[in-house]
Design a protein around this motif. Structure first.
Motif, PDB file in Angstrom:
ATOM      1  N   ASP A 233       0.868  -1.172   0.000  1.00  0.00           N
ATOM      2  CA  ASP A 233       0.000   0.000   0.000  1.00  0.00           C
ATOM      3  C   ASP A 233       0.909   1.227   0.000  1.00  0.00           C
ATOM      4  N   GLY A 234       1.219   1.718  -1.189  1.00  0.00           N
ATOM      5  CA  GLY A 234       2.180   2.808  -1.297  1.00  0.00           C
ATOM      6  C   GLY A 234       3.566   2.339  -0.905  1.00  0.00           C
ATOM      7  N   ASP A 235       4.122   2.938   0.143  1.00  0.00           N
ATOM      8  CA  ASP A 235       5.450   2.543   0.605  1.00  0.00           C
ATOM      9  C   ASP A 235       5.394   1.612   1.813  1.00  0.00           C
ATOM     10  N   VAL A 236       4.211   1.065   2.116  1.00  0.00           N
ATOM     11  CA  VAL A 236       4.031   0.159   3.258  1.00  0.00           C
ATOM     12  C   VAL A 236       3.828  -1.261   2.753  1.00  0.00           C
ATOM     13  N   PHE A 237       4.590  -2.189   3.313  1.00  0.00           N
ATOM     14  CA  PHE A 237       4.553  -3.599   2.915  1.00  0.00           C
ATOM     15  C   PHE A 237       4.126  -4.440   4.113  1.00  0.00           C
ATOM     16  N   THR A 238       3.126  -5.305   3.889  1.00  0.00           N
ATOM     17  CA  THR A 238       2.616  -6.181   4.948  1.00  0.00           C
ATOM     18  C   THR A 238       2.852  -7.630   4.539  1.00  0.00           C
ATOM     19  N   TYR A 239       3.601  -8.353   5.370  1.00  0.00           N
ATOM     20  CA  TYR A 239       3.939  -9.752   5.128  1.00  0.00           C
ATOM     21  C   TYR A 239       3.221 -10.605   6.172  1.00  0.00           C
ATOM     22  N   THR A 240       2.419 -11.575   5.725  1.00  0.00           N
ATOM     23  CA  THR A 240       1.727 -12.462   6.651  1.00  0.00           C
ATOM     24  C   THR A 240       2.083 -13.910   6.345  1.00  0.00           C
ATOM     25  N   ASN A 241       2.091 -14.735   7.388  1.00  0.00           N
ATOM     26  CA  ASN A 241       2.559 -16.111   7.280  1.00  0.00           C
ATOM     27  C   ASN A 241       1.847 -16.980   8.313  1.00  0.00           C
ATOM     28  N   HIS A 242       1.322 -18.130   7.867  1.00  0.00           N
ATOM     29  CA  HIS A 242       0.761 -19.131   8.787  1.00  0.00           C
ATOM     30  C   HIS A 242       1.227 -20.495   8.301  1.00  0.00           C
ATOM     31  N   ARG A 243       2.109 -21.131   9.059  1.00  0.00           N
ATOM     32  CA  ARG A 243       2.712 -22.382   8.614  1.00  0.00           C
ATOM     33  C   ARG A 243       1.692 -23.510   8.583  1.00  0.00           C
ATOM     34  N   ARG A 244       1.768 -24.311   7.500  1.00  0.00           N
ATOM     35  CA  ARG A 244       0.887 -25.468   7.329  1.00  0.00           C
ATOM     36  C   ARG A 244       1.582 -26.789   7.637  1.00  0.00           C
ATOM     37  N   TRP A 245       2.836 -26.935   7.118  1.00  0.00           N
ATOM     38  CA  TRP A 245       3.539 -28.215   7.206  1.00  0.00           C
ATOM     39  C   TRP A 245       5.018 -27.983   6.987  1.00  0.00           C
ATOM     40  N   PRO A 246       5.905 -28.752   7.613  1.00  0.00           N
ATOM     41  CA  PRO A 246       5.641 -29.741   8.656  1.00  0.00           C
ATOM     42  C   PRO A 246       5.586 -29.097  10.038  1.00  0.00           C
ATOM     43  N   GLY A 247       5.242 -29.890  11.036  1.00  0.00           N
ATOM     44  CA  GLY A 247       5.164 -29.426  12.407  1.00  0.00           C
ATOM     45  C   GLY A 247       6.520 -29.525  13.085  1.00  0.00           C
ATOM     46  N   PRO A 248       6.535 -29.432  14.420  1.00  0.00           N
ATOM     47  CA  PRO A 248       5.353 -29.294  15.275  1.00  0.00           C
ATOM     48  C   PRO A 248       4.866 -27.846  15.339  1.00  0.00           C
ATOM     49  N   GLY A 249       3.595 -27.691  15.618  1.00  0.00           N
ATOM     50  CA  GLY A 249       3.021 -26.365  15.735  1.00  0.00           C
ATOM     51  C   GLY A 249       2.812 -25.709  14.393  1.00  0.00           C
ATOM     52  N   ARG A 250       2.094 -24.608  14.416  1.00  0.00           N
ATOM     53  CA  ARG A 250       1.836 -23.817  13.214  1.00  0.00           C
ATOM     54  C   ARG A 250       2.093 -22.349  13.518  1.00  0.00           C
ATOM     55  N   PRO A 251       3.374 -21.984  13.638  1.00  0.00           N
ATOM     56  CA  PRO A 251       3.679 -20.591  13.989  1.00  0.00           C
ATOM     57  C   PRO A 251       3.202 -19.618  12.922  1.00  0.00           C
ATOM     58  N   ARG A 252       2.899 -18.411  13.378  1.00  0.00           N
ATOM     59  CA  ARG A 252       2.418 -17.343  12.510  1.00  0.00           C
ATOM     60  C   ARG A 252       3.389 -16.168  12.548  1.00  0.00           C
ATOM     61  N   SER A 253       3.257 -15.305  11.560  1.00  0.00           N
ATOM     62  CA  SER A 253       4.048 -14.082  11.560  1.00  0.00           C
ATOM     63  C   SER A 253       3.314 -13.008  10.766  1.00  0.00           C
ATOM     64  N   ARG A 254       3.420 -11.789  11.253  1.00  0.00           N
ATOM     65  CA  ARG A 254       2.902 -10.637  10.524  1.00  0.00           C
ATOM     66  C   ARG A 254       3.836  -9.470  10.783  1.00  0.00           C
ATOM     67  N   MET A 255       4.392  -8.916   9.718  1.00  0.00           N
ATOM     68  CA  MET A 255       5.217  -7.720   9.895  1.00  0.00           C
ATOM     69  C   MET A 255       4.811  -6.671   8.880  1.00  0.00           C
ATOM     70  N   VAL A 256       4.841  -5.427   9.333  1.00  0.00           N
ATOM     71  CA  VAL A 256       4.459  -4.291   8.508  1.00  0.00           C
ATOM     72  C   VAL A 256       5.623  -3.309   8.504  1.00  0.00           C
ATOM     73  N   VAL A 257       6.121  -3.005   7.322  1.00  0.00           N
ATOM     74  CA  VAL A 257       7.325  -2.191   7.173  1.00  0.00           C
ATOM     75  C   VAL A 257       7.058  -1.056   6.194  1.00  0.00           C
ATOM     76  N   ARG A 258       7.500   0.138   6.557  1.00  0.00           N
ATOM     77  CA  ARG A 258       7.426   1.284   5.645  1.00  0.00           C
ATOM     78  C   ARG A 258       8.808   1.543   5.064  1.00  0.00           C
ATOM     79  N   ALA A 259       8.913   1.494   3.735  1.00  0.00           N
ATOM     80  CA  ALA A 259      10.177   1.759   3.053  1.00  0.00           C
ATOM     81  C   ALA A 259      10.430   3.255   2.993  1.00  0.00           C
ATOM     82  N   GLY A 260      11.683   3.635   3.238  1.00  0.00           N
ATOM     83  CA  GLY A 260      12.056   5.037   3.219  1.00  0.00           C
ATOM     84  C   GLY A 260      13.011   5.380   2.089  1.00  0.00           C
TER      85      GLY A 260
END
Length: 258
Positions: free
Chosen positions: A133-160
């Motif tokens: 969105d303009g100079d803002v980048f949003t990265y999202t992640n939800h692990r499916r495989w393999p395990g254990p667990g399904r860690p998530r991540s979301r980071m939002v960065v504004r490029a300068g």
């Protein structure tokens, strides 16, 4: 590493390309860690690469574009996908400074399976997105495989603004010309070449991440020491070669938290 030791462009040519790809819209987040925390995760024959005695763990989100075998062309669908990796930095007996991946989350299952089986890389299949969105980048992640667990991540960065001359630390964290991999108990170096990074200042607007902890670094917390953005570079990978002295010699290098 001292500023005089930093290599700004690839120190070696890749004569025979085995993979081509382009990395687009990268955001680099890095935290300092003790080198002793890094050492158990490195392939045989390598040691933590440090800057002023400090090791770093990185969280990098981007878009992989046009991944393909040999000299290309890249695959039109399977070769383009979101990726987020957690990485460390290593050096071997030949002085080759490289990246060691603790995890690589990707949104295409077939490349994940190939990379895990052929290159022994810790790829994970995940549901992912990269939104701009303009100079803002949003990265999202939800692990499916393999395990254990399904860690998530979301980071939002504004490029300068573009960086005319990165600091020595910024070069250290980005100017890498290969991977170190543990391939069945042997250390292997996989070289790559790409142009000098076009880096930009960046601001971390939001971070909700479980990938770094899942990769074995639950103590990493707080704001990152470095936040950078790059529009990207084209990359070619060459043939792998062994790391000198790169055998396990009975050392327990079982991955933890991955």
């Amino acid at each position: 590493m001292t500023p005089e030791e930093i290599t700004y462009t690839s120190p070696r040519a890749v004569r025979h390309s085995i993979l081509v790809q382009r990395w687009h819209d990268l955001s680099f987040l890095h935290w300092p860690v003790d080198p002793d925390e890094v050492r158990p995760f490195l392939p045989p024959g390598t040691e933590p690469d440090t800057f002023d005695g400090v090791a770093y763990v990185g969280l990098i989100g981007f878009m992989m574009v046009g991944l393909g075998p040999l000299s290309g062309p890249g695959l039109p669908y399977l070769g383009t996908f979101c990726e987020t990796n957690v990485r460390l930095y290593s050096v071997d007996g030949h002085g080759r400074r490289a990246v060691v991946f603790r995890s690589l989350d990707a949104a295409r299952l077939l490349p994940v399976l190939v990379a895990r089986s052929v290159f022994r890389l810790p790829y994970k299949w995940s549901r992912m997105s990269l939104r701009r969105d303009g100079d803002v980048f949003t990265y999202t992640n939800h692990r499916r495989w393999p395990g254990p667990g399904r860690p998530r991540s979301r980071m939002v960065v504004r490029a300068g603004a573009p960086i005319a001359e990165p600091t020595p630390l910024e070069h250290f964290l980005t100017a890498r010309w290969g991977l170190h991999v543990d391939a069945f108990g042997r250390g292997v170096h996989l070289p790559n070449v790409h142009p000098r990074w076009p880096l930009h200042r960046a601001e971390l607007l939001d971070l909700d991440d479980e990938l770094v902890a899942a990769a074995g670094f639950p103590s990493v917390s707080g704001p990152p020491a470095s936040v950078l953005y790059s529009p990207g570079v084209p990359v070619r990978f060459g043939t792998p070669n062994r790391v000198p002295g790169g055998t396990s010699n009975g050392v327990d290098r079982t991955p933890r938290g991955n």
